[in-house]
Write a protein that holds these residues in place. Sequence first.
Motif, PDB file in Angstrom:
ATOM      1  N   LEU A   3      26.908  32.984  37.778  1.00 27.42           N
ATOM      2  CA  LEU A   3      26.268  34.019  36.977  1.00 27.42           C
ATOM      3  C   LEU A   3      27.034  34.133  35.667  1.00 27.42           C
ATOM      4  O   LEU A   3      28.231  33.847  35.617  1.00 27.42           O
ATOM      5  N   ASP A   8      28.111  39.770  35.184  1.00 19.97           N
ATOM      6  CA  ASP A   8      29.306  40.211  35.880  1.00 19.97           C
ATOM      7  C   ASP A   8      29.772  41.573  35.355  1.00 19.97           C
ATOM      8  O   ASP A   8      29.892  42.547  36.105  1.00 19.97           O
ATOM      9  N   LEU A  11      27.259  44.438  35.961  1.00 22.76           N
ATOM     10  CA  LEU A  11      27.309  44.985  37.315  1.00 22.76           C
ATOM     11  C   LEU A  11      28.517  45.892  37.494  1.00 22.76           C
ATOM     12  O   LEU A  11      28.428  46.968  38.086  1.00 22.76           O
ATOM     13  N   ARG A  12      29.630  45.469  36.949  1.00 21.68           N
ATOM     14  CA  ARG A  12      30.836  46.290  37.080  1.00 21.68           C
ATOM     15  C   ARG A  12      30.653  47.639  36.406  1.00 21.68           C
ATOM     16  O   ARG A  12      31.038  48.681  36.937  1.00 21.68           O
ATOM     17  N   MET A  15      28.368  49.795  38.487  1.00 24.03           N
ATOM     18  CA  MET A  15      29.098  50.271  39.672  1.00 24.03           C
ATOM     19  C   MET A  15      29.873  51.535  39.343  1.00 24.03           C
ATOM     20  O   MET A  15      29.914  52.494  40.102  1.00 24.03           O
ATOM     21  N   GLU A  33      38.535  50.100  30.374  1.00 24.67           N
ATOM     22  CA  GLU A  33      38.818  49.959  31.797  1.00 24.67           C
ATOM     23  C   GLU A  33      38.758  48.508  32.261  1.00 24.67           C
ATOM     24  O   GLU A  33      39.533  48.087  33.117  1.00 24.67           O
ATOM     25  N   GLU A  83      20.190  38.087  33.756  1.00 25.43           N
ATOM     26  CA  GLU A  83      20.146  36.626  33.767  1.00 25.43           C
ATOM     27  C   GLU A  83      18.845  36.084  33.171  1.00 25.43           C
ATOM     28  O   GLU A  83      18.604  34.876  33.248  1.00 25.43           O
ATOM     29  N   ASP A 129      24.823  51.593  46.982  1.00 21.32           N
ATOM     30  CA  ASP A 129      25.621  50.907  48.000  1.00 21.32           C
ATOM     31  C   ASP A 129      26.954  50.399  47.469  1.00 21.32           C
ATOM     32  O   ASP A 129      27.874  50.135  48.233  1.00 21.32           O
ATOM     33  N   ILE A 130      27.031  50.224  46.184  1.00 22.26           N
ATOM     34  CA  ILE A 130      28.243  49.613  45.642  1.00 22.26           C
ATOM     35  C   ILE A 130      28.991  50.525  44.677  1.00 22.26           C
ATOM     36  O   ILE A 130      29.906  50.088  43.984  1.00 22.26           O
ATOM     37  N   LEU A 132      31.481  52.875  42.910  1.00 15.25           N
ATOM     38  CA  LEU A 132      32.935  53.002  43.039  1.00 15.25           C
ATOM     39  C   LEU A 132      33.300  54.461  43.251  1.00 15.25           C
ATOM     40  O   LEU A 132      32.580  55.355  42.812  1.00 15.25           O
ATOM     41  N   PRO A 133      34.426  54.734  43.906  1.00 16.96           N
ATOM     42  CA  PRO A 133      34.891  56.116  44.000  1.00 16.96           C
ATOM     43  C   PRO A 133      35.156  56.686  42.602  1.00 16.96           C
ATOM     44  O   PRO A 133      35.494  55.958  41.680  1.00 16.96           O
TER      45      PRO A 133
ATOM     46  N   MET B   1      21.857  32.869  36.237  1.00 16.32           N
ATOM     47  CA  MET B   1      22.172  32.054  37.389  1.00 16.32           C
ATOM     48  C   MET B   1      21.890  30.600  37.076  1.00 16.32           C
ATOM     49  O   MET B   1      20.784  30.238  36.703  1.00 16.32           O
ATOM     50  N   ARG B   2      22.929  29.829  37.232  1.00 20.41           N
ATOM     51  CA  ARG B   2      22.824  28.480  36.700  1.00 20.41           C
ATOM     52  C   ARG B   2      23.625  27.490  37.518  1.00 20.41           C
ATOM     53  O   ARG B   2      24.753  27.782  37.904  1.00 20.41           O
ATOM     54  N   LEU B  88      30.823  32.037  41.670  1.00 23.73           N
ATOM     55  CA  LEU B  88      29.599  32.731  41.264  1.00 23.73           C
ATOM     56  C   LEU B  88      29.890  33.719  40.143  1.00 23.73           C
ATOM     57  O   LEU B  88      29.164  33.797  39.160  1.00 23.73           O
ATOM     58  N   VAL B  89      30.936  34.488  40.300  1.00 26.02           N
ATOM     59  CA  VAL B  89      31.436  35.350  39.235  1.00 26.02           C
ATOM     60  C   VAL B  89      32.956  35.214  39.195  1.00 26.02           C
ATOM     61  O   VAL B  89      33.557  34.678  40.126  1.00 26.02           O
ATOM     62  N   ILE B 101      39.185  45.986  40.259  1.00 27.86           N
ATOM     63  CA  ILE B 101      38.631  46.786  41.349  1.00 27.86           C
ATOM     64  C   ILE B 101      38.425  45.980  42.626  1.00 27.86           C
ATOM     65  O   ILE B 101      37.627  46.347  43.487  1.00 27.86           O
ATOM     66  N   CYS B 104      38.385  47.736  46.539  1.00 27.97           N
ATOM     67  CA  CYS B 104      37.316  48.503  47.142  1.00 27.97           C
ATOM     68  C   CYS B 104      35.950  48.031  46.665  1.00 27.97           C
ATOM     69  O   CYS B 104      34.982  48.781  46.661  1.00 27.97           O
ATOM     70  N   SER B 106      32.589  46.412  46.915  1.00 29.80           N
ATOM     71  CA  SER B 106      31.639  45.951  47.915  1.00 29.80           C
ATOM     72  C   SER B 106      30.570  45.058  47.285  1.00 29.80           C
ATOM     73  O   SER B 106      29.694  44.554  47.972  1.00 29.80           O
ATOM     74  N   LEU B 107      30.675  44.877  45.995  1.00 34.03           N
ATOM     75  CA  LEU B 107      29.727  43.991  45.315  1.00 34.03           C
ATOM     76  C   LEU B 107      29.935  42.556  45.759  1.00 34.03           C
ATOM     77  O   LEU B 107      28.985  41.806  45.982  1.00 34.03           O
ATOM     78  N   ARG B 110      28.223  41.426  48.824  1.00 33.89           N
ATOM     79  CA  ARG B 110      26.777  41.311  48.680  1.00 33.89           C
ATOM     80  C   ARG B 110      26.382  40.087  47.872  1.00 33.89           C
ATOM     81  O   ARG B 110      25.354  39.454  48.134  1.00 33.89           O
TER      82      ARG B 110
END
Lengths: 146, 146
Positions: A3, A8, A11-12, A15, A33, A83, A129-130, A132-133, B1-2, B88-89, B101, B104, B106-107, B110
């Motif tokens: 990806l 990347d 997504l972070r 999250m 961050e 993507e 689902d993902i 972060l706290p 995605m490649r 992938l990443v 991170i 913790c 969870s990404l 998945r």
Amino acid sequence: MRLTSFTDFGLRALMRMASDPHRAFSTAELADEFGLSRNHLTKIMQRLAQGGIVATRRGSGGGATLALAPRAISLGDVVRLLEAGQPLVECFATTGNTCSITGCCSLKARLSSAEAAFLTNLDRSTLADIALPKSRPSQAATPVPA
Amino acid sequence: MRLTSFTDFGLRALMRMASDPHRAFSTAELADEFGLSRNHLTKIMQRLAQGGIVATRRGSGGGATLALAPRAISLGDVVRLLEAGQPLVECFATTGNTCSITGCCSLKARLSSAEAAFLTNLDRSTLADIALPKSRPSQAATPVPA
DNA sequence: GATAAGTGGTATTGTAAATACTTATTAAGC
DNA sequence: GCTTAATAAGTATTTACAATACCACTTATC
């Protein structure tokens, strides 16, 4: 199989934002961050804003906020958006395709199918689902037992 | 995605070879057909040889031959081999991981799951399914009707 | 006027591919 | 059966390009 860093970091960032869905996060804060330049993250946020995943607001107190509830945003949707325009292999690209066997190539269909399987699998998870706290463990009120 | 061009060309070469499983194909011949340099394709073939997918032989009459029957080689195996070491990443990489991170996150799980789904889907097809016809239509003995 | 997003341009890094060269194997010729 | 030449894989180095990241600046909002 890879990806882009765009996806990347996107997504972070999401999250992080999912931990506090109504708060506005400035790109400066998130970029800091993750240790990358604010302007770079801005471009990612722009894409997310175009895709309707986040809403941005300029000026004091502004920043980016999730446009939907975390559980309404699937990872598949995010990846599809970030993507977009990224061909899995060269012959998937609409321009500059130099593959000489396009006509009778049954590989293409099978790769497409696999790509769809990848995204469908991601659709089973959402930002909720993902998330972060809210704060990092080291700053938590209740110290972790040794 | 490649996928990398490595994988792309590797698959194309195998497609071609699957049409005539016992014949030895020289890299020069295949490289010429795909319009890329022989040495570049050699590197791809080397990887396929290391992975036990093809067998190579030097000297006159030599070249690369499929090491197994086309139906015994799944697309997933080929992609796993040619994409080995391609994270992938970034945070999937064993070295140089700057993600703060990881603990913790969870990404990661998945994304791994989605990647597995991609490969599993490809495992349903083999080289026998995507073999190219032996000769090109334009050179066929029976001319195509207009 | 202070804050924060948005934009255009530029440098850097990493991947992809080509060039030039080396080594090994086979087959023909003597 | 040994020598030689041709064939083809393997290796190292360099070049080109695209993705990535950064910088300086602009625009909008509070």
